[in-house]
Design an enzyme around this catalytic site. Structure first.
Site, PDB file in Angstrom:
ATOM      1  N   PHE A 297      12.837 -20.076  -6.383  1.00  0.00           N
ATOM      2  CA  PHE A 297      13.284 -18.971  -7.314  1.00  0.00           C
ATOM      3  C   PHE A 297      12.933 -17.815  -6.907  1.00  0.00           C
ATOM      4  O   PHE A 297      12.715 -16.715  -7.794  1.00  0.00           O
ATOM      5  CB  PHE A 297      12.458 -19.485  -8.578  1.00  0.00           C
ATOM      6  CG  PHE A 297      12.519 -20.695  -9.260  1.00  0.00           C
ATOM      7  CD1 PHE A 297      13.995 -21.425  -8.955  1.00  0.00           C
ATOM      8  CD2 PHE A 297      11.724 -21.349  -9.742  1.00  0.00           C
ATOM      9  CE1 PHE A 297      14.219 -22.743  -9.577  1.00  0.00           C
ATOM     10  CE2 PHE A 297      11.952 -22.757 -10.377  1.00  0.00           C
ATOM     11  CZ  PHE A 297      13.325 -23.284 -10.108  1.00  0.00           C
TER      12      PHE A 297
ATOM     13  N   ALA B 133      11.849 -14.523  -3.656  1.00  0.00           N
ATOM     14  CA  ALA B 133      12.009 -13.716  -2.616  1.00  0.00           C
ATOM     15  C   ALA B 133      10.854 -13.089  -2.151  1.00  0.00           C
ATOM     16  O   ALA B 133      10.292 -12.380  -3.068  1.00  0.00           O
ATOM     17  CB  ALA B 133      13.255 -13.114  -2.649  1.00  0.00           C
ATOM     18  N   TRP B 134      10.182 -13.230  -0.780  1.00  0.00           N
ATOM     19  CA  TRP B 134       9.095 -12.631  -0.316  1.00  0.00           C
ATOM     20  C   TRP B 134       9.106 -12.611   1.137  1.00  0.00           C
ATOM     21  O   TRP B 134       9.722 -13.407   1.827  1.00  0.00           O
ATOM     22  CB  TRP B 134       7.781 -12.783  -0.941  1.00  0.00           C
ATOM     23  CG  TRP B 134       7.425 -14.286  -1.091  1.00  0.00           C
ATOM     24  CD1 TRP B 134       8.268 -15.430  -0.686  1.00  0.00           C
ATOM     25  CD2 TRP B 134       6.226 -14.868  -1.503  1.00  0.00           C
ATOM     26  NE1 TRP B 134       7.394 -16.600  -0.730  1.00  0.00           N
ATOM     27  CE2 TRP B 134       6.497 -16.366  -1.221  1.00  0.00           C
ATOM     28  CE3 TRP B 134       5.068 -14.128  -1.984  1.00  0.00           C
ATOM     29  CZ2 TRP B 134       5.042 -16.975  -1.744  1.00  0.00           C
ATOM     30  CZ3 TRP B 134       4.006 -15.139  -2.494  1.00  0.00           C
ATOM     31  CH2 TRP B 134       3.933 -16.366  -2.161  1.00  0.00           C
ATOM     32  N   ASN B 135       8.507 -11.449   1.803  1.00  0.00           N
ATOM     33  CA  ASN B 135       8.446 -11.453   3.146  1.00  0.00           C
ATOM     34  C   ASN B 135       7.022 -11.228   3.599  1.00  0.00           C
ATOM     35  O   ASN B 135       6.246 -10.777   2.832  1.00  0.00           O
ATOM     36  CB  ASN B 135       9.283 -10.020   3.605  1.00  0.00           C
ATOM     37  CG  ASN B 135      10.663 -10.016   2.900  1.00  0.00           C
ATOM     38  OD1 ASN B 135      11.216 -11.006   3.075  1.00  0.00           O
ATOM     39  ND2 ASN B 135      11.144  -8.809   2.560  1.00  0.00           N
TER      40      ASN B 135
ATOM     41  N   HIS C 293      -0.539   2.709  12.051  1.00  0.00           N
ATOM     42  CA  HIS C 293      -0.078   4.227  12.419  1.00  0.00           C
ATOM     43  C   HIS C 293       1.546   4.000  12.672  1.00  0.00           C
ATOM     44  O   HIS C 293       1.890   4.265  13.651  1.00  0.00           O
ATOM     45  CB  HIS C 293      -0.833   4.822  13.715  1.00  0.00           C
ATOM     46  CG  HIS C 293      -2.138   5.051  13.216  1.00  0.00           C
ATOM     47  ND1 HIS C 293      -2.642   6.307  12.686  1.00  0.00           N
ATOM     48  CD2 HIS C 293      -3.077   4.329  12.951  1.00  0.00           C
ATOM     49  CE1 HIS C 293      -3.796   6.108  12.437  1.00  0.00           C
ATOM     50  NE2 HIS C 293      -4.242   4.891  12.562  1.00  0.00           N
TER      51      HIS C 293
ATOM     52  N   HIS D 192       3.152   8.097   7.707  1.00  0.00           N
ATOM     53  CA  HIS D 192       1.759   7.539   7.422  1.00  0.00           C
ATOM     54  C   HIS D 192       0.648   8.364   7.553  1.00  0.00           C
ATOM     55  O   HIS D 192       0.733   9.596   7.910  1.00  0.00           O
ATOM     56  CB  HIS D 192       1.473   6.501   8.975  1.00  0.00           C
ATOM     57  CG  HIS D 192       0.989   7.150  10.250  1.00  0.00           C
ATOM     58  ND1 HIS D 192       2.317   7.260  11.063  1.00  0.00           N
ATOM     59  CD2 HIS D 192      -0.119   7.311  10.637  1.00  0.00           C
ATOM     60  CE1 HIS D 192       1.465   7.784  12.230  1.00  0.00           C
ATOM     61  NE2 HIS D 192       0.421   7.773  12.040  1.00  0.00           N
TER      62      HIS D 192
ATOM     63  N   ASP E 202      -3.237   9.426   8.560  1.00  0.00           N
ATOM     64  CA  ASP E 202      -4.661   9.271   9.526  1.00  0.00           C
ATOM     65  C   ASP E 202      -5.882   9.623   8.904  1.00  0.00           C
ATOM     66  O   ASP E 202      -5.922  10.619   8.163  1.00  0.00           O
ATOM     67  CB  ASP E 202      -4.159  10.449  10.660  1.00  0.00           C
ATOM     68  CG  ASP E 202      -3.289   9.954  11.649  1.00  0.00           C
ATOM     69  OD1 ASP E 202      -2.745   9.135  11.620  1.00  0.00           O
ATOM     70  OD2 ASP E 202      -3.058  11.169  12.500  1.00  0.00           O
TER      71      ASP E 202
ATOM     72  N   HIS F 243      -9.869   7.368  12.510  1.00  0.00           N
ATOM     73  CA  HIS F 243      -9.078   7.332  13.515  1.00  0.00           C
ATOM     74  C   HIS F 243      -9.206   7.822  14.834  1.00  0.00           C
ATOM     75  O   HIS F 243      -9.045   7.438  15.785  1.00  0.00           O
ATOM     76  CB  HIS F 243      -7.585   7.878  12.665  1.00  0.00           C
ATOM     77  CG  HIS F 243      -6.471   7.756  14.157  1.00  0.00           C
ATOM     78  ND1 HIS F 243      -6.135   6.709  14.680  1.00  0.00           N
ATOM     79  CD2 HIS F 243      -5.566   8.654  14.304  1.00  0.00           C
ATOM     80  CE1 HIS F 243      -4.898   6.984  15.428  1.00  0.00           C
ATOM     81  NE2 HIS F 243      -4.801   8.223  15.383  1.00  0.00           N
TER      82      HIS F 243
ATOM     83  N   HIS G 222      -5.810  16.092  15.803  1.00  0.00           N
ATOM     84  CA  HIS G 222      -6.501  14.622  15.714  1.00  0.00           C
ATOM     85  C   HIS G 222      -7.984  14.980  15.650  1.00  0.00           C
ATOM     86  O   HIS G 222      -8.832  14.609  14.757  1.00  0.00           O
ATOM     87  CB  HIS G 222      -5.929  13.726  16.535  1.00  0.00           C
ATOM     88  CG  HIS G 222      -4.659  12.918  16.336  1.00  0.00           C
ATOM     89  ND1 HIS G 222      -3.623  13.417  16.746  1.00  0.00           N
ATOM     90  CD2 HIS G 222      -4.747  11.785  15.793  1.00  0.00           C
ATOM     91  CE1 HIS G 222      -2.754  12.610  16.257  1.00  0.00           C
ATOM     92  NE2 HIS G 222      -3.341  11.613  15.874  1.00  0.00           N
TER      93      HIS G 222
HETATM   94  C1  23J Z   1      -3.503   7.009  18.790  1.00  0.00           C
HETATM   95  C2  23J Z   1      -3.789   7.647  19.867  1.00  0.00           C
HETATM   96  C3  23J Z   1      -3.119   9.063  20.111  1.00  0.00           C
HETATM   97  C4  23J Z   1      -2.168   9.360  19.287  1.00  0.00           C
HETATM   98  C5  23J Z   1      -2.195   8.503  17.916  1.00  0.00           C
HETATM   99  C6  23J Z   1      -2.619   7.548  17.867  1.00  0.00           C
HETATM  100  C7  23J Z   1      -1.412   9.083  16.707  1.00  0.00           C
HETATM  101  O1  23J Z   1      -0.389  10.151  16.863  1.00  0.00           O
HETATM  102  C8  23J Z   1      -1.314   8.589  15.441  1.00  0.00           C
HETATM  103  O2  23J Z   1      -0.649   7.866  14.935  1.00  0.00           O
HETATM  104  O3  23J Z   1      -2.399   9.045  14.968  1.00  0.00           O
HETATM  105  S1  23J Z   1      -1.569  11.026  19.411  1.00  0.00           S
HETATM  106 MN    MN Z   2      -1.519   8.104  13.061  1.00  0.00          MN
END
Ligand code: 23J
Ligand code: MN
Length: 263
Positions: A62, A64-66, A73, A77, A79, A83, A212
């Site tokens: 009955f 559906a699922w995945n 990342h 997305h 960060d 990270h 980053h």
């Molecule tokens: C890991 C290493 C370098 C980078 C990244 C991930 C990303 O751009 C990310 O998705 O945060 S530059």
């Molecule tokens: Mn990222």
């Protein structure tokens, strides 16, 4: 106006369509473009897989699922500070510990799509940002800042999206000076429409990967692969970009939503 009245007004405008919910996420699936690092540098995030558990069949008559194979990342997305090594010591730098109050915030949309079309290595400088502020108003503490490049138009073709040649990827992003300027202003985070928050050539910058490095060093957030920024005004929209509450998560796909006044 009291907060209660403001929320009631918001509810009415959402119901009437006077405030529109704009989808700033791309589609997640096996064809979603993913970051490719130089092979000597690192292991890549795996291709996204979607596996059927059942779809009204012997495995589930009955329902559906995945289940998914999905790097944090991947696609549109978030960060989180943990990270990057510069953000490693923040106890509230993980997807399950960060301050959610900060992920719902006004968004400044810096439109440099024409410049990025003319030069895929376009770098946003402080002069660009100051000129934008002179035209549209100051970027304030507690706000998101995103670079509109319209790169999402390439997202159905990974090679076009990554735009790499023998010298590496060629995609737009910020200078280190811009990120430091925005961090000093007190922004909550910075977003890009390309595969990461940094430019394609950011590995050669000082410091390497300045978005980053400097965002996460200062406990700020990043957003990558944002879509539909061409549907947002330069100022006035509210961006909601909440990561999944993954234990000690370093990031997460998000359904980024912008609330935009219609008309
Ligand atoms: C890991 C290493 C370098 C980078 C990244 C991930 C990303 O751009 C990310 O998705 O945060 S530059
Ligand atoms: Mn990222």
């Amino acid at each position: 106006m009291t907060a209660k009245t403001a929320l009631e007004t918001l509810a009415g405008l959402l119901a009437s369509g006077g405030i529109e919910v704009v989808d700033c996420s791309g589609t997640l699936g096996p064809d979603t473009p993913l970051l490719k690092l130089p092979p000597e540098l690192a292991v890549d995030t795996p291709k996204i897989e979607i596996h059927t558990i059942s779809e009204y069949d012997k495995n589930g008559p009955f329902w559906a699922w995945n289940w998914l194979k999905l790097g944090e990342h991947s696609g549109t997305h978030f960060d989180a500070p943990h990270h990057w090594i510069t953000g490693r010591d923040y106890s509230d730098g993980f997807t399950d510990t960060l301050d959610l109050q900060r992920v719902v915030a006004p968004v400044n949309v810096l439109d440099f799509a024409e410049e990025c079309a003319a030069d895929p290595d376009f770098l946003l400088t402080i002069d660009h940002v100051k000129a934008w502020e002179a035209e549209h108003g100051e970027i304030e503490a507690g706000e998101w800042v995103v670079l509109r490049s319209d790169w999402d138009r390439r997202a159905d073709d990974e090679a076009m999206f990554l735009n790499a040649d023998a010298t590496g990827p060629h995609t737009p992003g910020p200078t280190a000076e811009v990120i430091q300027y925005l961090v000093d202003k007190g922004i909550v985070g910075w977003g890009n429409q390309c595969i990461g928050t940094d430019a394609g050539q950011a590995g050669g910058m000082n410091p390497p990967f300045p978005a980053h490095n400097l965002l996460h060093k200062n406990n700020r957030f990043g957003l990558a692969s944002l879509a539909n920024l061409d549907k947002l005004p330069p100022k006035g929209a509210i961006l909601i970009a909440a990561p999944l509450k993954i234990v000690r998560g370093t990031g997460s796909p998000v359904r980024a939503l912008a609330l935009v006044a219609r008309g």
